[in-house]
Design an enzyme around this catalytic site. Structure first.
Site, PDB file in Angstrom:
ATOM      1  N   ASN A 239       0.848  -1.350  -0.003  1.00 32.41           N
ATOM      2  CA  ASN A 239       0.030  -0.079  -0.114  1.00 32.41           C
ATOM      3  C   ASN A 239       1.038   1.480  -0.151  1.00 32.41           C
ATOM      4  O   ASN A 239       1.446   1.588   1.057  1.00 32.41           O
ATOM      5  CB  ASN A 239      -0.900  -0.120   1.316  1.00 32.41           C
ATOM      6  CG  ASN A 239      -1.610   1.075   1.291  1.00 32.41           C
ATOM      7  OD1 ASN A 239      -1.870   1.916   0.541  1.00 32.41           O
ATOM      8  ND2 ASN A 239      -2.703   1.153   2.549  1.00 32.41           N
TER       9      ASN A 239
ATOM     10  N   ARG B  45     -11.497  15.679   7.024  1.00 34.28           N
ATOM     11  CA  ARG B  45     -12.019  16.379   5.827  1.00 34.28           C
ATOM     12  C   ARG B  45     -13.620  16.415   6.314  1.00 34.28           C
ATOM     13  O   ARG B  45     -14.317  15.782   7.345  1.00 34.28           O
ATOM     14  CB  ARG B  45     -12.319  15.077   4.846  1.00 34.28           C
ATOM     15  CG  ARG B  45     -11.069  14.858   4.208  1.00 34.28           C
ATOM     16  CD  ARG B  45     -11.048  13.508   3.414  1.00 34.28           C
ATOM     17  NE  ARG B  45      -9.881  12.428   3.654  1.00 34.28           N
ATOM     18  CZ  ARG B  45     -10.000  11.352   3.403  1.00 34.28           C
ATOM     19  NH1 ARG B  45     -10.860  10.782   2.870  1.00 34.28           N
ATOM     20  NH2 ARG B  45      -8.926  10.647   3.919  1.00 34.28           N
TER      21      ARG B  45
ATOM     22  N   GLU C 131      -8.522  -5.070   5.143  1.00 36.59           N
ATOM     23  CA  GLU C 131      -8.204  -4.604   3.585  1.00 36.59           C
ATOM     24  C   GLU C 131      -7.012  -5.405   2.988  1.00 36.59           C
ATOM     25  O   GLU C 131      -7.096  -5.682   1.803  1.00 36.59           O
ATOM     26  CB  GLU C 131      -8.093  -3.066   3.467  1.00 36.59           C
ATOM     27  CG  GLU C 131      -9.293  -2.420   3.787  1.00 36.59           C
ATOM     28  CD  GLU C 131      -9.224  -0.945   3.834  1.00 36.59           C
ATOM     29  OE1 GLU C 131      -8.707  -0.524   4.833  1.00 36.59           O
ATOM     30  OE2 GLU C 131      -9.422  -0.129   3.003  1.00 36.59           O
TER      31      GLU C 131
ATOM     32  N   HIS D  88     -12.632   3.145  -0.257  1.00 37.94           N
ATOM     33  CA  HIS D  88     -12.694   2.052   0.707  1.00 37.94           C
ATOM     34  C   HIS D  88     -13.413   1.015   0.239  1.00 37.94           C
ATOM     35  O   HIS D  88     -13.898   0.172   0.988  1.00 37.94           O
ATOM     36  CB  HIS D  88     -13.390   2.477   1.865  1.00 37.94           C
ATOM     37  CG  HIS D  88     -12.794   3.728   2.697  1.00 37.94           C
ATOM     38  ND1 HIS D  88     -13.766   4.701   3.336  1.00 37.94           N
ATOM     39  CD2 HIS D  88     -11.670   3.949   3.081  1.00 37.94           C
ATOM     40  CE1 HIS D  88     -12.919   5.673   3.956  1.00 37.94           C
ATOM     41  NE2 HIS D  88     -11.411   5.161   3.558  1.00 37.94           N
TER      42      HIS D  88
ATOM     43  N   ARG E 213      -2.548  -1.982  -3.616  1.00 35.57           N
ATOM     44  CA  ARG E 213      -3.703  -1.067  -3.355  1.00 35.57           C
ATOM     45  C   ARG E 213      -3.536  -0.079  -4.437  1.00 35.57           C
ATOM     46  O   ARG E 213      -2.756   0.759  -4.316  1.00 35.57           O
ATOM     47  CB  ARG E 213      -3.998  -0.552  -1.944  1.00 35.57           C
ATOM     48  CG  ARG E 213      -5.041   0.217  -1.745  1.00 35.57           C
ATOM     49  CD  ARG E 213      -4.964   0.804  -0.424  1.00 35.57           C
ATOM     50  NE  ARG E 213      -6.219   1.746  -0.098  1.00 35.57           N
ATOM     51  CZ  ARG E 213      -6.359   2.694   0.538  1.00 35.57           C
ATOM     52  NH1 ARG E 213      -5.200   3.152   1.158  1.00 35.57           N
ATOM     53  NH2 ARG E 213      -7.345   3.746   0.586  1.00 35.57           N
TER      54      ARG E 213
END
Ligand code: AMP
Length: 413
Positions: free
Chosen positions: A10, A243, A386, A182, A93
């Site tokens: 990743n 965010r 993940e 996601h 990823r």
């Protein structure tokens, strides 16, 4: 010898996270992280999981190439080198796969070109992902490298959910639509939730709430995503650590016209200085809870705004799905913050949703129900994974079904 291992990479803008997994029992053989790449104070932390102590290097690491080479040396020290015939694939990823990458994909020049073409819609993520892929390809050119896209799970959304109500020609010219992110987490967690309910994924409708530092909700009907809260970029939707999530788009013109801010300044404001940190100065839910317990009003309001948004999405996706079998919480906040789960579900009894206080306060790494037995709709906590999802998808693509064996991984090291 059957190759049963997958290295998952990743690659972020200044970091590389990695895990080496054995697909026979989904176990981790080694995990690690290189951070602050390109800075003086770079750090590599490597943890072998078959024995041995974690190792740390604190020295400048100039770029992703140097980082991955250092990771390869660490793995080789544990007898897990990238040249091992037991390595079946490297799974990467990739944050933005646009509209066309609906599945994990073996990387070739055409795939690299398409990921590069998507940089304008993922300027922070796709360049770092590409650098990681190119470096890994140079290290093992003969090995299949697989891209697993954060957006892929959401490509099943109907156009009524994915298209924004803006001029069609303009939207198409600039490839503006809801993509969602996601996706590997939403895919993994929705499938695990069906398992927890003892049902097939095709038979259940689930609302997944992925609440980490970034946060997103999705509506999953029969294993397929039908709506999700993140959009063209990971800025839309829920309140996140830094965010804003949803705002009236006119806020942006207003800040530019009246607040004399540039587009880049507004971008930084909404992505980095908003959400929980903008509301109360902290983006860690543990710290916010601690401050609330001390009577801090700003922390209280930030929590209330966070939960209010979450509740709105639960209601919206309930309506989108029509029938809901489970609402499931995952990621850092979703898995650990019982007060968030309790507050988000409070008052939704008419929708068949209730949280059992006792079950909700249990701490566990296992998928679990937190609703009382009589509840019409299950409420669950399912830890996301993940890396495992990326490893499984990569392996299945290049080798087919996961190998079944009773042999202990690592026994032949
Ligand atoms: P993630 O992005 O999934 O790693 O989630 C990171 C976020 O999870 C952190 O910023 C925290 O806000 C939150 N988190 C982690 N552990 C806890 C905890 N025990 N209680 C509340 N929030 C937590």
């Amino acid at each position: 010898m059957t190759a049963t291992r997958v290295l998952v990479l990743n690659s972020g803008s200044s970091s590389v996270k990695y895990q080496l997994l054995d697909m026979r029992d989904s176990s981790r053989l080694a995990v690690g992280l290189v951070e602050r790449i390109g800075e003086e104070a770079s750090r590599l932390k490597h943890t072998p999981l078959l024995g041995g102590e974690p190792r740390e290097q604190n020295r400048p690491i100039a770029d992703h190439e140097e980082a991955l080479k250092a990771v390869a040396v660490e793995l080789a020290q544990d007898g897990l080198g990238l040249d091992s015939p037991e390595l079946a694939a490297i799974g990467h990823r990739v944050v933005h796969g646009g509209k066309f990458f609906t599945q994990p994909t073996v990387i070739d020049d055409a795939v690299l070109a398409e990921v590069e073409r998507l940089i304008p819609v993922a300027p922070l993520h796709n360049p770092a992902n590409l650098t990681g892929i190119r470096t890994a390809m140079a290290l093992r050119p003969d090995l299949p490298q697989v891209a697993v896209f954060d957006t892929a799970f959401h490509t099943t959304m109907p156009e009524s959910a994915s298209r924004y109500a803006i001029d069609v020609r303009t939207a198409d010219e600039h490839r503006i639509q809801r993509y969602g992110f996601h996706g590997t987490s939403h895919a993994y967690v929705s499938r695990k939730t069906a398992e927890l309910l003892g049902k097939e994924a095709e038979d259940v409708n689930v609302i997944v709430l992925h609440l980490g530092n970034g946060a997103s909700a999705s509506a999953v009907r029969g294993g397929r995503c039908v709506d999700t809260s993140m959009g063209l970029t990971p800025l839309e939707g829920l309140v996140m650590g830094t965010r804003s999530g949803d705002v009236d788009p006119a806020v942006i013109f207003h800040l530019m016209r009246v607040g004399s801010m540039s587009a880049d300044e507004v971008d930084v404001l909404l992505n980095k200085k908003s959400g929980l940190i903008g509301l109360c100065g902290d983006n860690d839910m543990r710290e916010i809870r601690r401050r609330i317990d001390e009577g801090d009003q700003a922390a209280r309001l930030a929590f209330d705004i966070y939960v209010h948004r979450l509740k709105k999405y639960i209601g919206a996706y309930y309506a989108v799905l029509g029938r809901v079998d489970a609402v499931v919480f995952t990621a850092g906040v979703g898995e650990n913050a019982a007060p968030v789960r309790e507050a988000a579900i409070a008052g939704l009894e008419e929708l068949g949703l209730t949280v059992d206080g006792g079950l909700n306060s249990v701490r566990s790494d296992e998928p679990r129900l937190i609703s009382p037995e009589y509840a019409r709709v299950a409420v669950a906590v399912v830890p996301t994974d993940e890396e495992l999802e990326i490893a499984q998808q990569s392996y299945a693509l290049v080798r087919g079904p996961i190998p079944a064996t009773t042999e202990r991984p690592g026994a032949h090291l």
